[in-house]
Design a protein around this motif. Structure first.
Motif, PDB file in Angstrom:
ATOM      1  N   ARG A   1      28.835  -6.392 -15.908  1.00  0.00           N
ATOM      2  CA  ARG A   1      30.052  -6.779 -15.183  1.00  0.00           C
ATOM      3  C   ARG A   1      30.002  -8.223 -14.675  1.00  0.00           C
ATOM      4  O   ARG A   1      30.875  -8.655 -13.936  1.00  0.00           O
ATOM      5  CB  ARG A   1      30.250  -5.855 -13.990  1.00  0.00           C
ATOM      6  CG  ARG A   1      30.393  -4.400 -14.408  1.00  0.00           C
ATOM      7  CD  ARG A   1      31.159  -3.662 -13.351  1.00  0.00           C
ATOM      8  NE  ARG A   1      31.003  -2.236 -13.516  1.00  0.00           N
ATOM      9  CZ  ARG A   1      31.412  -1.364 -12.592  1.00  0.00           C
ATOM     10  NH1 ARG A   1      31.957  -1.799 -11.486  1.00  0.00           N
ATOM     11  NH2 ARG A   1      31.249  -0.074 -12.808  1.00  0.00           N
ATOM     12  N   GLY A   2      28.907  -8.901 -15.002  1.00  0.00           N
ATOM     13  CA  GLY A   2      28.764 -10.302 -14.573  1.00  0.00           C
ATOM     14  C   GLY A   2      28.715 -10.430 -13.058  1.00  0.00           C
ATOM     15  O   GLY A   2      29.224 -11.391 -12.474  1.00  0.00           O
ATOM     16  N   LEU A   3      28.046  -9.463 -12.412  1.00  0.00           N
ATOM     17  CA  LEU A   3      27.954  -9.492 -10.940  1.00  0.00           C
ATOM     18  C   LEU A   3      26.743 -10.303 -10.502  1.00  0.00           C
ATOM     19  O   LEU A   3      25.684 -10.255 -11.128  1.00  0.00           O
ATOM     20  CB  LEU A   3      27.848  -8.059 -10.417  1.00  0.00           C
ATOM     21  CG  LEU A   3      29.051  -7.149 -10.676  1.00  0.00           C
ATOM     22  CD1 LEU A   3      28.753  -5.744 -10.198  1.00  0.00           C
ATOM     23  CD2 LEU A   3      30.301  -7.694  -9.989  1.00  0.00           C
ATOM     24  N   ARG A   4      26.940 -11.003  -9.423  1.00  0.00           N
ATOM     25  CA  ARG A   4      25.855 -11.843  -8.911  1.00  0.00           C
ATOM     26  C   ARG A   4      25.275 -11.235  -7.642  1.00  0.00           C
ATOM     27  O   ARG A   4      25.994 -10.539  -6.906  1.00  0.00           O
ATOM     28  CB  ARG A   4      26.362 -13.255  -8.562  1.00  0.00           C
ATOM     29  CG  ARG A   4      27.153 -13.949  -9.646  1.00  0.00           C
ATOM     30  CD  ARG A   4      27.438 -15.384  -9.243  1.00  0.00           C
ATOM     31  NE  ARG A   4      26.198 -16.107  -9.004  1.00  0.00           N
ATOM     32  CZ  ARG A   4      25.456 -16.635  -9.983  1.00  0.00           C
ATOM     33  NH1 ARG A   4      25.856 -16.534 -11.237  1.00  0.00           N
ATOM     34  NH2 ARG A   4      24.342 -17.245  -9.702  1.00  0.00           N
ATOM     35  N   LEU A   5      24.042 -11.544  -7.334  1.00  0.00           N
ATOM     36  CA  LEU A   5      23.457 -11.173  -6.035  1.00  0.00           C
ATOM     37  C   LEU A   5      23.005 -12.453  -5.324  1.00  0.00           C
ATOM     38  O   LEU A   5      22.397 -13.337  -5.942  1.00  0.00           O
ATOM     39  CB  LEU A   5      22.255 -10.243  -6.219  1.00  0.00           C
ATOM     40  CG  LEU A   5      22.541  -8.748  -6.424  1.00  0.00           C
ATOM     41  CD1 LEU A   5      21.229  -7.966  -6.447  1.00  0.00           C
ATOM     42  CD2 LEU A   5      23.445  -8.177  -5.318  1.00  0.00           C
ATOM     43  N   SER A   6      23.376 -12.534  -4.057  1.00  0.00           N
ATOM     44  CA  SER A   6      22.945 -13.702  -3.255  1.00  0.00           C
ATOM     45  C   SER A   6      21.843 -13.266  -2.303  1.00  0.00           C
ATOM     46  O   SER A   6      22.000 -12.285  -1.575  1.00  0.00           O
ATOM     47  CB  SER A   6      24.112 -14.236  -2.421  1.00  0.00           C
ATOM     48  OG  SER A   6      25.111 -14.720  -3.273  1.00  0.00           O
ATOM     49  N   VAL A   7      20.751 -13.993  -2.338  1.00  0.00           N
ATOM     50  CA  VAL A   7      19.606 -13.650  -1.478  1.00  0.00           C
ATOM     51  C   VAL A   7      19.372 -14.788  -0.482  1.00  0.00           C
ATOM     52  O   VAL A   7      19.346 -15.959  -0.863  1.00  0.00           O
ATOM     53  CB  VAL A   7      18.339 -13.424  -2.329  1.00  0.00           C
ATOM     54  CG1 VAL A   7      17.136 -13.132  -1.449  1.00  0.00           C
ATOM     55  CG2 VAL A   7      18.563 -12.278  -3.301  1.00  0.00           C
ATOM     56  N   ASN A   8      19.209 -14.403   0.812  1.00  0.00           N
ATOM     57  CA  ASN A   8      18.926 -15.410   1.846  1.00  0.00           C
ATOM     58  C   ASN A   8      17.458 -15.849   1.769  1.00  0.00           C
ATOM     59  O   ASN A   8      16.562 -15.001   1.700  1.00  0.00           O
ATOM     60  CB  ASN A   8      19.199 -14.833   3.223  1.00  0.00           C
ATOM     61  CG  ASN A   8      20.675 -14.575   3.449  1.00  0.00           C
ATOM     62  OD1 ASN A   8      21.462 -15.504   3.582  1.00  0.00           O
ATOM     63  ND2 ASN A   8      21.080 -13.300   3.422  1.00  0.00           N
ATOM     64  N   VAL A   9      17.259 -17.133   1.781  1.00  0.00           N
ATOM     65  CA  VAL A   9      15.877 -17.641   1.777  1.00  0.00           C
ATOM     66  C   VAL A   9      15.677 -18.513   3.015  1.00  0.00           C
ATOM     67  O   VAL A   9      16.415 -19.475   3.228  1.00  0.00           O
ATOM     68  CB  VAL A   9      15.592 -18.457   0.497  1.00  0.00           C
ATOM     69  CG1 VAL A   9      14.197 -19.063   0.550  1.00  0.00           C
ATOM     70  CG2 VAL A   9      15.730 -17.574  -0.733  1.00  0.00           C
ATOM     71  N   SER A  10      14.710 -18.131   3.812  1.00  0.00           N
ATOM     72  CA  SER A  10      14.455 -18.900   5.044  1.00  0.00           C
ATOM     73  C   SER A  10      13.832 -20.260   4.691  1.00  0.00           C
ATOM     74  O   SER A  10      13.144 -20.397   3.673  1.00  0.00           O
ATOM     75  CB  SER A  10      13.516 -18.092   5.938  1.00  0.00           C
ATOM     76  OG  SER A  10      12.573 -18.917   6.526  1.00  0.00           O
TER      77      SER A  10
END
Ligand code: C2E
Ligand code: CA
Ligand code: CA
Length: 751
Positions: A577-586
């Protein structure tokens, strides 16, 4: 007094003179005895014969080195025989008395000679009164001859002795000269040693006026020799000794002892000179004190070394102010003393000092610390004790502020306000043209008179807790310690401890929050972490991320989230589905040297498609080390990973950095979004950000969209905008999100 013979008894020449006299006397004895027998003067002959054993005995004593006995026997024996012979010689033998007297002076000394004189007079008086002299000799002619012979021999002996004594005197003078030369040589040696001594040496007369100084003294004090000679020592050498000290020292010297002590003297230019001084009397051969000698050892080096050690231990090298160690000691001292009023401890920390240091480098930040320290010293009353603790953190101790807590608190707040204003005025930094002005946070704690010793020692901890709280409140905050703050500190410590064990125990949870277009099409999600605490339940990252960032825990936490996110991303549904995941990086995680290798390993292990992964960075990342951050971001781009700038608008984003960095997404902070429909300013700001993003061809994600009106506005400004917020859905546990949002079959949901 001893006679010549004893003085020179071991002199060969004198012994020969005595031996000659002995031989002469025995010969005389023999001649007189023969003449006496011939003229039938039997008494005279018998007495004269006695001269022979007398001479033999004397010789024997001389040979056995009994000089004194030999001399006594010779002089007194001959005198006695002469006295006894007076009658037989018709008194002529009395004429031998002066000869023996002279010999006695020579050989026995004046005392015995006087004794001999007295005895001779007595004998003459006795002979005269008893008529012994009248029974004159029968043969005065013979007596006169014998007397003449005897005297001749004795005169020869005396002459010989006199000659020998003369040569002895000459010898003595030569010896004296040699001795003198020797002692002069010795003196020259001592003089040279004194002259060359590295210690200052001063000699004074008994009135304590300087009569000699060596070169070391002149070099050390800077005086010229003529300036000090004749001057009282208390003006030029031992000025560090006060009157009573000097009196006591003189008493000690008069008793024959040496005086030792330390004193602070001065050089000619008035500089302090710490010296250890020894003063000793110099005596004449009669034992009288004629001079004093001062030996002075320079202690300045030792004093300097002591001071250096002291400074290292107690002072901060950068500002010259006392350091933390000094503060702790001072507080301990206060805790032991009696206390009648409240003391106040104020900690001050310059806001965003680490940002300043990263931006301007160590040298300028040191200058800033120094300038702040100086400004604080200027602004504070003299009786306030100030120390630098670390970085740009200072402590100020206000002793005896007020008797009552409330009034003391009031005063402390006023002081804090005054300091804040003082720091706002421009600070001039060495080596920089522009001036700086800083804001600061302050935390304070009171030490009340009733408080126990434990509380007194805790005051520093309380004040730093208050400072920490003030920093949480934002730049420029001032907080006074309250007991609840200590509880919070405890809570943070507990969080850190529990998190450390909780991560490996699998207590972290992955939540996802949908990101969708204005038309409601889901484009992906932001990964948000939660912690299932065994006692406290599910915790929001707001409660533990900051604590984790204070230690290496953030690396474990961030690593776990990244791995879980990639495991999820590896599921086919994302690619399909061309979905992205955003991950927080400190920022700490991103800046860590192990970040890139760990990320690559995770991508490899999970098989996640890096092109579907977005890393959310805050501007803090860029501020730490811009060049390093840029290199790293470029490396991420190489892998295909996209970068989002999180919380955009709240930090210090410069247009420059946006242009320079290969960023793909801007996340407009919740604060702007929530205000965008009510506040004209927020609306204008959001509009401007959207415009900027369009110019830079960046994707925009608006965070915290809660209301339809907000969504409408955002869509009007930018139809392509992506939204995230409660309006679209709250963060959900990953399985729930997969099920509800994607409707993915259960088999796909379990990564
Ligand atoms: P953030 O990156 O700004 O994340 C967005 C936060 O806003 C999330 O809070 C989210 O639950 C909340 N939020 C989303 N929509 C709305 C809304 O409409 N209204 C309101 N009031 N809030 C909304 P959360 O999950 O508590 O996360 C807080 C912060 O914790 C995050 O802020 C992020 O900075 C940090 N964080 C969360 N997960 C991680 C992580 O895995 N790693 C790191 N380093 N930080 C994380
Ligand atoms: Ca985020
Ligand atoms: Ca955010």
């Amino acid at each position: 007094m001893q006679g010549q013979f004893f003085e020179a008894k071991n002199r060969l020449s004198m012994r020969y003179a005595l031996r000659f006299a002995c031989i002469w006397m025995s010969a005389l004895g023999a001649v007189v005895a023969a003449a006496g027998l011939f003229t039938a003067e039997t008494a005279l002959a018998a007495l004269s014969l006695l001269l022979i054993p007398l001479a033999v005995l004397t010789q024997a004593l001389l040979r056995s080195q009994h000089w004194q006995a030999a001399t006594l026997l010779f002089c007194w024996g001959n005198w006695a025989l002469a006295t006894a012979t007076i009658g037989g010689s018709g008194g002529m033998a009395a004429m031998a008395f002066p000869v023996w007297l002279v010999i006695a002076v020579w050989l026995l000394g004046t005392t015995q000679a006087l004794c001999m004189l007295g005895l001779s007079a007595l004998a003459l008086l006795l002979f005269w009164t008893t008529g012994y002299l009248d029974a004159a000799a029968h043969n005065p002619g013979l007596a006169a001859l014998l007397y003449a012979l005897g005297s001749l021999g004795l005169a020869a002996a005396i002459t010989l002795m006199a000659r020998l004594s003369l040569s002895h005197r000459a010898q003595k003078s030569l010896d004296m000269l040699a001795l003198l030369e020797e002692s002069q040589q010795e003196l020259r040696k001592f003089h040279r040693a004194v002259e060359q001594s590295p210690e200052s040496i001063v000699i004074t007369d008994t009135a304590l006026n300087v009569i000699y100084v060596n070169d070391a003294f002149l070099a050390r004090t800077g005086y010229a020799r003529e300036e000090v000679l004749g001057q009282p020592t208390e003006l030029v050498s031992t000025m560090g000794m006060d009157r009573s000290h000097r009196r006591r020292a003189l008493e000690q010297l008069a008793s024959g002892a040496v005086w030792r002590g330390e004193m602070s003297n001065r050089t000619r230019s008035g500089e302090a000179l710490r010296e250890s001084v020894l003063v000793a009397p110099i005596r004449s051969s009669q034992g009288q004190v004629v001079n004093y000698v001062e030996l002075k050892h320079d202690l300045s080096e030792r004093v300097l070394a002591d001071r250096r050690i002291h400074d290292l231990v107690y002072l901060d090298p950068l500002t010259g102010l006392p350091n933390r160690h000094s503060l702790v000691l001072h507080l301990r001292e206060l805790a032991t003393g009696a206390q009648s009023a409240c003391h106040g401890l104020l900690l001050l920390d310059v806001d965003r000092f680490s940002v300043f240091r990263d931006a301007h480098g160590m040298q300028h930040s040191d200058e800033l610390v120094r300038a702040v320290g100086m400004r604080l010293v200027e602004a504070l009353p003299d009786n306030v004790w100030i120390a630098r603790l670390a970085g740009a953190e200072f402590a100020m101790l206000f002793e005896n502020l007020e008797p009552h807590g409330q009034a003391a608190e009031q005063r402390l707040r006023q002081q804090a306000q005054a300091l804040k204003l003082a720091l706002q005025k421009p600070l001039h930094l060495r080596g920089r043209l522009e001036t700086e002005s800083v804001s600061c946070c302050m935390g304070a704690a009171l030490l009340e008179p009733g408080a126990g010793g434990a509380d007194q020692q805790e005051v520093l901890r309380f004040a730093s807790v208050a400072l920490h709280e003030a920093k949480q409140n934002g730049p420029g905050s001032v907080m006074l310690f309250e007991p609840r703050m200590a509880e919070e500190v405890h809570k943070r410590m507990r969080i850190a401890r529990d998190l450390r064990s909780g991560i490996p125990l699998g207590e972290l949870r992955l939540y996802l929050q949908t990101q969708a277009t204005a038309r409601g099409v889901c484009v992906g999600a932001e990964v948000l972490v939660r912690w299932q605490h065994p006692q406290w339940g599910l915790l929001s990252p707001v409660e533990f991320i900051e604590v984790a960032e204070e230690s290496e825990l953030i690396l474990d936490l961030g690593g776990w989230v990244l791995r879980q996110a990639c495991l999820l991303l590896a599921q086919p549904v994302f690619a399909e589905r061309g979905l992205r995941l955003s991950v927080n990086v400190s920022a700490i995680q991103f800046g860590h040297e192990g970040f890139m290798p760990a990320l690559q390993a995770v991508l490899r292990d999970t098989g996640a498609n890096p092109h579907l992964l977005t890393l959310e960075l805050t501007e803090g990342v860029l501020l730490r080390d811009w060049d390093e951050a840029r290199t790293r971001i470029l490396a991420l781009r190489e892998l295909g990973i996209e970068i989002a700038l999180d919380d955009f608008g709240t930090g210090y984003s410069s247009m420059y950095s946006l242009k320079q960095l290969p960023i793909q997404e801007l996340k407009i902070d919740r604060g702007f979004v929530s205000g965008s429909h009510g506040s004209a300013t927020d609306a204008a700001l959001v509009e401007a950000m959207l415009l900027l993003a369009r110019r830079l061809h960046l994707r925009v994600v608006a965070e915290g969209v809660e209301l339809p009106v907000q969504a409408e506005r955002l869509q009007q400004w930018n139809p392509d905008i992506v939204m995230q917020g409660l309006l679209l859905g709250e963060p959900l546990p990953q399985q729930q999100w997969l099920a509800e949002v994607l409707g993915a079959p259960d088999s796909l949901q379990q990564p």
